[in-house]
Scaffold this motif. Structure first.
Motif, PDB file in Angstrom:
ATOM      1  N   ASP A  99       0.834  -1.199   0.000  1.00 28.29           N
ATOM      2  CA  ASP A  99       0.000   0.000   0.000  1.00 28.29           C
ATOM      3  C   ASP A  99       0.872   1.253   0.000  1.00 28.29           C
ATOM      4  O   ASP A  99       1.077   1.858   1.055  1.00 28.29           O
ATOM      5  N   PRO A 100       1.402   1.636  -1.160  1.00 27.15           N
ATOM      6  CA  PRO A 100       1.259   1.020  -2.481  1.00 27.15           C
ATOM      7  C   PRO A 100       2.317  -0.057  -2.706  1.00 27.15           C
ATOM      8  O   PRO A 100       3.321  -0.118  -1.996  1.00 27.15           O
ATOM      9  N   VAL A 101       2.113  -0.856  -3.729  1.00 28.48           N
ATOM     10  CA  VAL A 101       3.096  -1.856  -4.136  1.00 28.48           C
ATOM     11  C   VAL A 101       4.204  -1.142  -4.906  1.00 28.48           C
ATOM     12  O   VAL A 101       3.929  -0.344  -5.795  1.00 28.48           O
ATOM     13  N   GLU A 102       5.459  -1.426  -4.523  1.00 29.35           N
ATOM     14  CA  GLU A 102       6.611  -0.914  -5.266  1.00 29.35           C
ATOM     15  C   GLU A 102       7.278  -2.103  -5.949  1.00 29.35           C
ATOM     16  O   GLU A 102       7.607  -3.096  -5.299  1.00 29.35           O
ATOM     17  N   ASP A 103       7.451  -1.993  -7.235  1.00 33.93           N
ATOM     18  CA  ASP A 103       7.976  -3.092  -8.035  1.00 33.93           C
ATOM     19  C   ASP A 103       9.322  -3.586  -7.504  1.00 33.93           C
ATOM     20  O   ASP A 103      10.213  -2.782  -7.199  1.00 33.93           O
ATOM     21  N   ALA A 104       9.432  -4.907  -7.382  1.00 29.17           N
ATOM     22  CA  ALA A 104      10.663  -5.617  -7.022  1.00 29.17           C
ATOM     23  C   ALA A 104      11.127  -5.391  -5.587  1.00 29.17           C
ATOM     24  O   ALA A 104      12.229  -5.799  -5.226  1.00 29.17           O
ATOM     25  N   MET A 105      10.301  -4.799  -4.733  1.00 30.09           N
ATOM     26  CA  MET A 105      10.688  -4.512  -3.351  1.00 30.09           C
ATOM     27  C   MET A 105      10.292  -5.622  -2.373  1.00 30.09           C
ATOM     28  O   MET A 105      10.400  -5.441  -1.172  1.00 30.09           O
ATOM     29  N   GLY A 106       9.861  -6.762  -2.895  1.00 31.25           N
ATOM     30  CA  GLY A 106       9.534  -7.906  -2.050  1.00 31.25           C
ATOM     31  C   GLY A 106       8.055  -8.221  -2.059  1.00 31.25           C
ATOM     32  O   GLY A 106       7.223  -7.321  -1.975  1.00 31.25           O
ATOM     33  N   SER A 107       7.767  -9.499  -2.198  1.00 31.26           N
ATOM     34  CA  SER A 107       6.374  -9.952  -2.223  1.00 31.26           C
ATOM     35  C   SER A 107       6.219 -11.161  -1.318  1.00 31.26           C
ATOM     36  O   SER A 107       7.208 -11.749  -0.870  1.00 31.26           O
ATOM     37  N   CYS A 108       4.973 -11.532  -1.074  1.00 33.75           N
ATOM     38  CA  CYS A 108       4.649 -12.762  -0.348  1.00 33.75           C
ATOM     39  C   CYS A 108       5.315 -12.801   1.021  1.00 33.75           C
ATOM     40  O   CYS A 108       5.878 -13.829   1.420  1.00 33.75           O
ATOM     41  N   ILE A 109       5.284 -11.705   1.765  1.00 39.59           N
ATOM     42  CA  ILE A 109       5.824 -11.716   3.122  1.00 39.59           C
ATOM     43  C   ILE A 109       4.687 -12.110   4.062  1.00 39.59           C
ATOM     44  O   ILE A 109       3.751 -11.349   4.286  1.00 39.59           O
ATOM     45  N   PHE A 110       4.791 -13.342   4.573  1.00 45.03           N
ATOM     46  CA  PHE A 110       3.749 -13.931   5.384  1.00 45.03           C
ATOM     47  C   PHE A 110       4.307 -14.373   6.740  1.00 45.03           C
ATOM     48  O   PHE A 110       5.511 -14.558   6.886  1.00 45.03           O
ATOM     49  N   LEU A 111       3.402 -14.602   7.665  1.00 48.36           N
ATOM     50  CA  LEU A 111       3.669 -15.405   8.854  1.00 48.36           C
ATOM     51  C   LEU A 111       3.013 -16.739   8.527  1.00 48.36           C
ATOM     52  O   LEU A 111       1.798 -16.777   8.271  1.00 48.36           O
ATOM     53  N   HIS A 112       3.794 -17.812   8.462  1.00 50.54           N
ATOM     54  CA  HIS A 112       3.236 -19.105   8.075  1.00 50.54           C
ATOM     55  C   HIS A 112       3.807 -20.201   8.961  1.00 50.54           C
ATOM     56  O   HIS A 112       4.587 -19.935   9.879  1.00 50.54           O
ATOM     57  N   LEU A 113       3.422 -21.429   8.693  1.00 49.48           N
ATOM     58  CA  LEU A 113       3.899 -22.568   9.479  1.00 49.48           C
ATOM     59  C   LEU A 113       5.324 -22.917   9.074  1.00 49.48           C
ATOM     60  O   LEU A 113       5.704 -22.792   7.907  1.00 49.48           O
ATOM     61  N   ARG A 114       6.069 -23.381  10.028  1.00 51.50           N
ATOM     62  CA  ARG A 114       7.485 -23.686   9.801  1.00 51.50           C
ATOM     63  C   ARG A 114       7.670 -25.035   9.127  1.00 51.50           C
ATOM     64  O   ARG A 114       6.818 -25.906   9.190  1.00 51.50           O
ATOM     65  N   LYS A 115       8.831 -25.167   8.507  1.00 52.42           N
ATOM     66  CA  LYS A 115       9.277 -26.468   8.018  1.00 52.42           C
ATOM     67  C   LYS A 115       9.954 -27.185   9.191  1.00 52.42           C
ATOM     68  O   LYS A 115      10.394 -26.536  10.147  1.00 52.42           O
ATOM     69  N   PRO A 116      10.074 -28.516   9.138  1.00 54.37           N
ATOM     70  CA  PRO A 116      10.764 -29.228  10.229  1.00 54.37           C
ATOM     71  C   PRO A 116      12.158 -28.657  10.467  1.00 54.37           C
ATOM     72  O   PRO A 116      12.867 -28.292   9.531  1.00 54.37           O
ATOM     73  N   GLY A 117      12.516 -28.536  11.735  1.00 54.25           N
ATOM     74  CA  GLY A 117      13.837 -28.033  12.086  1.00 54.25           C
ATOM     75  C   GLY A 117      13.980 -26.528  11.993  1.00 54.25           C
ATOM     76  O   GLY A 117      15.078 -26.010  12.094  1.00 54.25           O
ATOM     77  N   TYR A 118      12.883 -25.807  11.799  1.00 59.85           N
ATOM     78  CA  TYR A 118      12.914 -24.345  11.684  1.00 59.85           C
ATOM     79  C   TYR A 118      13.878 -23.900  10.586  1.00 59.85           C
ATOM     80  O   TYR A 118      14.673 -22.986  10.759  1.00 59.85           O
ATOM     81  N   LEU A 119      13.790 -24.564   9.450  1.00 59.46           N
ATOM     82  CA  LEU A 119      14.607 -24.153   8.313  1.00 59.46           C
ATOM     83  C   LEU A 119      14.279 -22.710   7.945  1.00 59.46           C
ATOM     84  O   LEU A 119      13.130 -22.275   8.079  1.00 59.46           O
ATOM     85  N   PRO A 120      15.257 -21.950   7.465  1.00 61.05           N
ATOM     86  CA  PRO A 120      14.997 -20.567   7.076  1.00 61.05           C
ATOM     87  C   PRO A 120      13.937 -20.480   5.982  1.00 61.05           C
ATOM     88  O   PRO A 120      13.737 -21.398   5.200  1.00 61.05           O
ATOM     89  N   THR A 121      13.280 -19.340   5.940  1.00 62.34           N
ATOM     90  CA  THR A 121      12.248 -19.065   4.948  1.00 62.34           C
ATOM     91  C   THR A 121      12.857 -18.298   3.775  1.00 62.34           C
ATOM     92  O   THR A 121      14.037 -17.973   3.775  1.00 62.34           O
TER      93      THR A 121
END
Length: 169
Positions: free
Chosen positions: A119-141
């Motif tokens: 708000d607003p979207v700036e091109d190439a500045m990062g997308s899909c930044i979520f809080l989500h469930l982890r992979k086993p072992g807390y692998l980096p996102t």
């Protein structure tokens, strides 16, 4: 309330409890330096927009936050230069898009959409930044914040409309 994720890999749930979390594979960077695909989690305070969940994996999460069920054709555009960049799309989509309905793992069974670069979207500045469930072992996102399912449930029970997630440097 602001829930804080720290670079040492913890998320403050606001009740004095800190839980383990995973952050970007490259670490944390100032939001102004964040670029698409760099693997950094962007530092800053990001409003919680909504919760997405897989309806085939169980009942909707218990939360006061706005929610929507994920459908098999749901995606999120991560292609810089595309008009739908950092927006939900329907798959198949002609540009690159993150598939929200994942069969290879459970990380998007519950997703909290954070208001980074929207708000607003700036091109190439990062997308899909979520809080989500982890992979086993807390692998980096790839740049998100990820927690264990039980910690996501505690987060969702505590979070209210108007709350935010802070990612600290």
């Amino acid at each position: 309330m602001i829930f804080t994720a720290t670079p040492d890999g913890f998320l403050d749930l606001g009740d004095g409890r800190r839980v383990r979390c995973a952050l970007g594979r490259s670490g944390v960077t100032p939001a102004a330096d964040k670029r698409e695909g760099d693997g950094y989690s962007p530092a800053g305070v990001w409003p919680i927009r909504k919760v997405l969940y897989r309806p085939d994996k169980g009942p909707p999460p218990q939360t006061e936050l706005p929610m929507a069920a994920i459908a098999k054709a749901d995606g999120w555009c991560d292609a810089p230069g595309d008009p739908a960049y950092n927006r939900p799309v329907t798959l198949p989509y002609p540009a690159s898009a993150e598939r929200m309905w994942r069969d290879e793992d459970d990380v998007y069974d519950v997703v909290v959409v954070l208001g980074h670069n929207d708000d607003p979207v700036e091109d190439a500045m990062g997308s899909c930044i979520f809080l989500h469930l982890r992979k086993p072992g807390y692998l980096p996102t790839e740049g998100c914040v990820a927690v264990a399912p039980e910690d996501m449930a505690a987060f969702l029970a505590a979070a209210k409309p108007g709350d935010a997630v802070e990612i600290r440097l």
